[in-house]
Motif scaffolding. Sequence first.
Motif, PDB file in Angstrom:
ATOM      1  N   GLN A  15       0.816  -1.221   0.000  1.00 12.53           N
ATOM      2  CA  GLN A  15       0.000   0.000   0.000  1.00 12.53           C
ATOM      3  C   GLN A  15       0.843   1.262   0.000  1.00 12.53           C
ATOM      4  O   GLN A  15       0.528   2.222  -0.707  1.00 12.53           O
ATOM      5  CB  GLN A  15      -0.972  -0.014   1.173  1.00 12.53           C
ATOM      6  CG  GLN A  15      -2.162  -0.909   0.866  1.00 12.53           C
ATOM      7  CD  GLN A  15      -3.203  -0.898   1.943  1.00 12.53           C
ATOM      8  OE1 GLN A  15      -2.895  -0.614   3.090  1.00 12.53           O
ATOM      9  NE2 GLN A  15      -4.425  -1.218   1.587  1.00 12.53           N
ATOM     10  N   SER A  16       1.920   1.276   0.790  1.00 18.18           N
ATOM     11  CA  SER A  16       2.682   2.530   0.848  1.00 18.18           C
ATOM     12  C   SER A  16       3.458   2.774  -0.441  1.00 18.18           C
ATOM     13  O   SER A  16       3.524   3.907  -0.925  1.00 18.18           O
ATOM     14  CB  SER A  16       3.603   2.540   2.070  1.00 18.18           C
ATOM     15  OG  SER A  16       4.499   1.477   2.000  1.00 18.18           O
ATOM     16  N   LYS A  17       4.005   1.717  -1.042  1.00 23.13           N
ATOM     17  CA  LYS A  17       4.712   1.892  -2.322  1.00 23.13           C
ATOM     18  C   LYS A  17       3.720   2.286  -3.416  1.00 23.13           C
ATOM     19  O   LYS A  17       4.040   3.081  -4.305  1.00 23.13           O
ATOM     20  CB  LYS A  17       5.419   0.597  -2.743  1.00 23.13           C
ATOM     21  CG  LYS A  17       6.445   0.112  -1.773  1.00 23.13           C
ATOM     22  CD  LYS A  17       7.818   0.683  -2.074  1.00 23.13           C
ATOM     23  CE  LYS A  17       8.866  -0.023  -1.252  1.00 23.13           C
ATOM     24  NZ  LYS A  17       9.827   0.877  -0.641  1.00 23.13           N
ATOM     25  N   ALA A  18       2.515   1.705  -3.374  1.00 22.34           N
ATOM     26  CA  ALA A  18       1.502   2.016  -4.387  1.00 22.34           C
ATOM     27  C   ALA A  18       1.082   3.477  -4.276  1.00 22.34           C
ATOM     28  O   ALA A  18       0.953   4.183  -5.286  1.00 22.34           O
ATOM     29  CB  ALA A  18       0.295   1.093  -4.218  1.00 22.34           C
ATOM     30  N   SER A  19       0.898   3.944  -3.046  1.00 22.16           N
ATOM     31  CA  SER A  19       0.488   5.329  -2.820  1.00 22.16           C
ATOM     32  C   SER A  19       1.530   6.289  -3.395  1.00 22.16           C
ATOM     33  O   SER A  19       1.205   7.235  -4.135  1.00 22.16           O
ATOM     34  CB  SER A  19       0.320   5.523  -1.306  1.00 22.16           C
ATOM     35  OG  SER A  19       0.021   6.842  -1.001  1.00 22.16           O
ATOM     36  N   LEU A  46      -6.036   5.039 -11.806  1.00 21.12           N
ATOM     37  CA  LEU A  46      -4.790   4.297 -11.550  1.00 21.12           C
ATOM     38  C   LEU A  46      -4.724   3.848 -10.101  1.00 21.12           C
ATOM     39  O   LEU A  46      -4.367   2.703  -9.801  1.00 21.12           O
ATOM     40  CB  LEU A  46      -3.565   5.169 -11.846  1.00 21.12           C
ATOM     41  CG  LEU A  46      -3.241   5.441 -13.300  1.00 21.12           C
ATOM     42  CD1 LEU A  46      -1.899   6.161 -13.403  1.00 21.12           C
ATOM     43  CD2 LEU A  46      -3.178   4.141 -14.063  1.00 21.12           C
ATOM     44  N   ALA A  47      -5.058   4.755  -9.193  1.00 17.67           N
ATOM     45  CA  ALA A  47      -5.011   4.416  -7.766  1.00 17.67           C
ATOM     46  C   ALA A  47      -5.927   3.235  -7.474  1.00 17.67           C
ATOM     47  O   ALA A  47      -5.541   2.292  -6.780  1.00 17.67           O
ATOM     48  CB  ALA A  47      -5.404   5.622  -6.916  1.00 17.67           C
ATOM     49  N   GLU A  48      -7.136   3.259  -8.038  1.00 18.35           N
ATOM     50  CA  GLU A  48      -8.089   2.169  -7.778  1.00 18.35           C
ATOM     51  C   GLU A  48      -7.604   0.859  -8.388  1.00 18.35           C
ATOM     52  O   GLU A  48      -7.693  -0.195  -7.757  1.00 18.35           O
ATOM     53  CB  GLU A  48      -9.475   2.520  -8.343  1.00 18.35           C
ATOM     54  CG  GLU A  48     -10.125   3.759  -7.736  1.00 18.35           C
ATOM     55  CD  GLU A  48     -10.357   3.665  -6.239  1.00 18.35           C
ATOM     56  OE1 GLU A  48     -10.345   2.560  -5.682  1.00 18.35           O
ATOM     57  OE2 GLU A  48     -10.531   4.726  -5.610  1.00 18.35           O
ATOM     58  N   ASN A  51      -4.675  -0.336  -6.316  1.00 16.94           N
ATOM     59  CA  ASN A  51      -5.168  -0.843  -5.015  1.00 16.94           C
ATOM     60  C   ASN A  51      -5.715  -2.258  -5.163  1.00 16.94           C
ATOM     61  O   ASN A  51      -5.541  -3.099  -4.277  1.00 16.94           O
ATOM     62  CB  ASN A  51      -6.331   0.016  -4.478  1.00 16.94           C
ATOM     63  CG  ASN A  51      -5.854   1.311  -3.877  1.00 16.94           C
ATOM     64  OD1 ASN A  51      -4.671   1.508  -3.671  1.00 16.94           O
ATOM     65  ND2 ASN A  51      -6.797   2.208  -3.611  1.00 16.94           N
ATOM     66  N   ASN A  52      -6.421  -2.497  -6.265  1.00 17.54           N
ATOM     67  CA  ASN A  52      -6.979  -3.837  -6.473  1.00 17.54           C
ATOM     68  C   ASN A  52      -5.865  -4.872  -6.579  1.00 17.54           C
ATOM     69  O   ASN A  52      -5.996  -5.987  -6.073  1.00 17.54           O
ATOM     70  CB  ASN A  52      -7.836  -3.879  -7.744  1.00 17.54           C
ATOM     71  CG  ASN A  52      -9.156  -3.152  -7.558  1.00 17.54           C
ATOM     72  OD1 ASN A  52      -9.632  -3.006  -6.452  1.00 17.54           O
ATOM     73  ND2 ASN A  52      -9.730  -2.697  -8.658  1.00 17.54           N
ATOM     74  N   PHE A 113     -16.557   0.891  -4.309  1.00 18.71           N
ATOM     75  CA  PHE A 113     -16.549   2.051  -5.212  1.00 18.71           C
ATOM     76  C   PHE A 113     -15.462   1.937  -6.278  1.00 18.71           C
ATOM     77  O   PHE A 113     -15.463   2.664  -7.251  1.00 18.71           O
ATOM     78  CB  PHE A 113     -16.274   3.346  -4.441  1.00 18.71           C
ATOM     79  CG  PHE A 113     -17.092   3.545  -3.198  1.00 18.71           C
ATOM     80  CD1 PHE A 113     -18.457   3.749  -3.280  1.00 18.71           C
ATOM     81  CD2 PHE A 113     -16.488   3.563  -1.952  1.00 18.71           C
ATOM     82  CE1 PHE A 113     -19.202   3.941  -2.134  1.00 18.71           C
ATOM     83  CE2 PHE A 113     -17.231   3.757  -0.797  1.00 18.71           C
ATOM     84  CZ  PHE A 113     -18.591   3.950  -0.888  1.00 18.71           C
ATOM     85  N   GLY A 114     -14.495   1.056  -6.041  1.00 21.63           N
ATOM     86  CA  GLY A 114     -13.280   1.034  -6.848  1.00 21.63           C
ATOM     87  C   GLY A 114     -13.519   0.769  -8.328  1.00 21.63           C
ATOM     88  O   GLY A 114     -13.177   1.589  -9.173  1.00 21.63           O
TER      89      GLY A 114
END
Lengths: 146, 112
Positions: A15-19, A46-48, A51-52, A113-114
């Motif tokens: 999660q932190s690297k993705a953010s 992209l974020a969604e 995240n998936n 919501f993603g």
Amino acid sequence: MQTGKCLDLSFLATQSKASAGVARISQDLEAQGLPAPWAGDVKIALAEAINNVVEHAYAGLTPAEVEIRCQLHKTWLDVLITDTGNPLPGLCIPDGILAPLGSTLSELPEGGFGWFLIHELTSEIRYERSNGRNRLSLRFDFVQTV
Amino acid sequence: MALTSTTNDATQIIKVHCDRIDAAMAIQFKENMRGEAEGGAPRVVLDLTNVEFIDSSGLGAIVASMKQLGSDRRLDLAGLQPFVEKVFRLTRMDTVFKLYPTLDDALSAATD
């Protein structure tokens, strides 16, 4: 064949690297000329999508790299997201239907919501599973919507 | 996820000191909101002026924060940047929360 401007980034699917990765690629795309009105849409889609990958594709697995490849053209952007995690269930792109808001506080949805947002914000979504890799393509057409 | 809180009359203002509420910080946000809001005023205004980016996990965390307040208290949102407001609008959460462009707007609005 027209290739546009290429931007690549890969990072560990946490999660932190993705953010940080999403923030970085969004900045780079804007610097490369992604039109401002679409910058926000691209960033959230992209974020969604990423995240998936972090939360579902690598669920129960040791996170590996997720690779983002962008091709920015004058009137559209193609983004290819590749990972080696679990395939999408049924090898299908989820519909992304918004959960009903319900009529009471406790019924309000806190998730789901993603995929809805990805469908809303992209022009085309394609998914392919091959050689143990997920390949999700998102296309954004820079056309005015009413 | 830094939050600070002040209380004016019957309104508690909780300000987010972070430029994004995303999957990496959604759980922390929800926990910190629970801590800040506990035992506070009936109306809570969440000041999102500093927030430039929110994703579906962040949105879910704000919905969860409203549920934590229970039915006797309410959560209003203020200072939404255009992109943050768009996420609320697309997911129809703009029909669930009262959204105010600025904190001043939220404070001057009738609190019912």
